[in-house]
Design an enzyme around this catalytic site. Structure first.
Site, PDB file in Angstrom:
ATOM      1  N   GLY A   1      -5.802  -1.404  -3.231  1.00 20.19           N
ATOM      2  CA  GLY A   1      -4.302  -1.253  -3.269  1.00 20.19           C
ATOM      3  C   GLY A   1      -4.013  -1.941  -2.253  1.00 20.19           C
ATOM      4  O   GLY A   1      -3.072  -2.740  -3.236  1.00 20.19           O
ATOM      5  N   HIS A   2      -3.816  -2.160  -1.302  1.00 16.01           N
ATOM      6  CA  HIS A   2      -3.260  -3.176  -0.632  1.00 16.01           C
ATOM      7  C   HIS A   2      -3.963  -4.687  -1.217  1.00 16.01           C
ATOM      8  O   HIS A   2      -2.973  -5.447  -0.963  1.00 16.01           O
ATOM      9  CB  HIS A   2      -4.434  -3.513   1.028  1.00 16.01           C
ATOM     10  CG  HIS A   2      -4.442  -2.316   1.681  1.00 16.01           C
ATOM     11  ND1 HIS A   2      -5.388  -1.010   2.111  1.00 16.01           N
ATOM     12  CD2 HIS A   2      -3.224  -1.525   2.671  1.00 16.01           C
ATOM     13  CE1 HIS A   2      -5.538  -0.094   2.576  1.00 16.01           C
ATOM     14  NE2 HIS A   2      -3.663  -0.634   3.286  1.00 16.01           N
TER      15      HIS A   2
ATOM     16  N   GLN B   1       2.713   1.856  -4.078  1.00 19.91           N
ATOM     17  CA  GLN B   1       3.711   3.926  -5.265  1.00 19.91           C
ATOM     18  C   GLN B   1       2.963   5.228  -4.419  1.00 19.91           C
ATOM     19  O   GLN B   1       3.254   6.377  -4.682  1.00 19.91           O
ATOM     20  CB  GLN B   1       3.410   3.633  -7.230  1.00 19.91           C
ATOM     21  CG  GLN B   1       4.321   4.799  -7.658  1.00 19.91           C
ATOM     22  CD  GLN B   1       5.804   4.749  -6.974  1.00 19.91           C
ATOM     23  OE1 GLN B   1       6.368   4.662  -6.542  1.00 19.91           O
ATOM     24  NE2 GLN B   1       5.763   6.496  -7.029  1.00 19.91           N
TER      25      GLN B   1
ATOM     26  N   ARG C   1      -8.621   6.931   3.292  1.00 16.98           N
ATOM     27  CA  ARG C   1      -8.670   8.105   4.212  1.00 16.98           C
ATOM     28  C   ARG C   1     -10.173   8.422   3.021  1.00 16.98           C
ATOM     29  O   ARG C   1     -10.332   9.294   3.373  1.00 16.98           O
ATOM     30  CB  ARG C   1      -8.236   9.074   4.279  1.00 16.98           C
ATOM     31  CG  ARG C   1      -7.264   9.009   5.647  1.00 16.98           C
ATOM     32  CD  ARG C   1      -5.984  10.289   5.900  1.00 16.98           C
ATOM     33  NE  ARG C   1      -5.466   9.783   7.464  1.00 16.98           N
ATOM     34  CZ  ARG C   1      -3.837   9.264   7.177  1.00 16.98           C
ATOM     35  NH1 ARG C   1      -3.095   9.167   6.788  1.00 16.98           N
ATOM     36  NH2 ARG C   1      -4.017   8.742   8.533  1.00 16.98           N
TER      37      ARG C   1
END
Lengths: 280, 280
Positions: free
Chosen positions: A36-37, A148, A187
């Site tokens: 994602g990053h 998002q 997480r």
């Protein structure tokens, strides 16, 4: 790729870039980088001359009893990932320099900052806005990138930028998912293998909702009821909230439209996860 | 001298100055310029390449029932005064552009923002910090100038700049006084001639206090008691607060030292005035 550890050095680097009329893209992270990053970094690489990835686990956005201490940290892994994704600079300030003990100034967004995530985590967005405002002041980016997946955070940052006239463009990048649909999140590392399977309940309940809406359902209540019972079936999950909201101010809507956003927060065991679908 | 009315034009002007490596000095005002403001502009003229005076009566720093509507406004007079004092730019934004109705983001300073002026005027400093933060983001100054007359405001702005890493140096300029000692303030205009005389009670009680301290008095209580009875003698005055504080965090001190500040707020008729003496 440069590692910059002090505010002063970061300012100098940004000033130099600006003098040479180079655009700066900032990807603020708390480390523990995942795909994602990396998609944010890729996008920044495409848009900007200088790509800065900040890595800083911000104590201000954790409440007492949350996972500040156990939040996963692995700077060497992060550094390599940031470099491979195209970062020019990793800004890695020491907590005691960027969050000084006697600091007493906060940036907060009323209304939107107090609902959904802001209700469960009362000072969370104040901590996020304060640190992001500081990063903007130090890095002086032209563009900043947010995921998002943290939809409410992204919207609140946009609100802050508009209200306080920060000279920064905010770009929100689509959620990156595991093959089975689970939204990528640092997480996710906390999940046992049983919990990892159970965590799919977020994605699947969103899919259920989307299917209902595609089939013509317009009433939020009906969709939300269905999502609630879907989540209930997963023994390891405990629903925190589910909502259908206006994507610009996060107010709940009773009639679903194209600008609606479906949001969900669940605990899977002790791990709190969030996800959302835009209906656009 | 240029008059700039939009955020966009102000940004462009600042960007151009920065590209030419020129320093920008900002003097934020609410207009109704007097010699106090002019001394800030003179100081900015001495220090900086480009001097920007902002004129904007900030609704966010007035509470319901305060003097927002009747606050004196005379743009033409202000423009001439700013020019004569050496300003290059007057930034004169429209209230509806700089304080949008749906704005919900605030900058606030805890602790120091809630005592003395902050106690009497609960959202005052939040309004000040938010608008000053916005001005910093739009004007992008190297230095910003504030008057010692509003000592708590100046200290709170310094705190904000430090905590949020604004890249701005804060310069605090000594209070300018009328010949008889009354601190210059736009609100002096509200005073009738009787009240104008009565208003001297602020300055004179500060002088009394300073004399006691010069004569060896070290106990705040004693000095404050004396100031209170001094103010009481003036029939047209009503004391709001009087205090001896640490000049860095505005906490009350019981033992007077060189870093102490004596502060006073009084109503003279319906007009609320403040003043202070540094003991350094």
């Amino acid at each position: 790729m440069k590692i910059v550890k002090t505010i002063q050095n970061m300012r100098q680097l940004s000033k130099k870039a600006k003098i040479h009329n180079k655009s700066i893209g900032l990807v603020p992270t708390m480390g523990c980088l995942h795909d994602g990053h990396l998609s944010l970094i890729h996008r920044a690489r495409k848009d900007c001359d200088v790509v800065v990835v900040s890595i800083f686990v911000n104590p201000m956005q954790f409440a007492q009893g949350e996972d500040l201490e156990k939040y996963p940290r692995d700077f060497n892994a992060d550094r390599k990932l940031a470099e491979s994704a195209g970062a020019d600079v990793v800004f890695y300030p020491d907590a005691k320099h960027i969050c000084q003990k006697d600091s007493s100034t906060f940036i907060s967004v009323e209304n939107m900052g107090k609902i959904w995530e802001g209700k469960t985590r009362p000072d969370h967005f104040r901590g996020v806005c304060t640190i992001v405002g500081k990063l903007f002041n130090v890095v002086n980016p032209d563009v900043a990138y947010f995921g998002q997946k943290d939809a409410q955070q992204a919207e609140i940052i946009e609100r802050m930028v508009k209200d306080l006239d920060f000279n920064v463009k905010i770009v929100v990048v689509p959620t990156v998912r595991e093959k089975d649909g689970l939204a990528m999140s640092s997480r996710n590392k906390y999940l046992s293998s049983k919990e990892r399977k159970a965590a799919l309940v977020l994605y699947r309940s969103l899919q259920e909702a989307r299917a209902m809406i595609k089939n013509g359902e317009k009433k939020s209540d009906k969709v939300l009821d269905c999502m609630r019972s879907f989540v209930k079936k997963e023994r390891l999950s405990r629903l925190d909230y589910v909502g259908i909201v206006n994507s610009e101010d996060f107010s709940a809507v009773s009639e679903i439209s194209k600008t609606s956003l479906i949001i969900i927060a669940c605990r899977i065991g002790k791990t709190r996860l969030i996800d959302n679908f835009l209906l656009v």
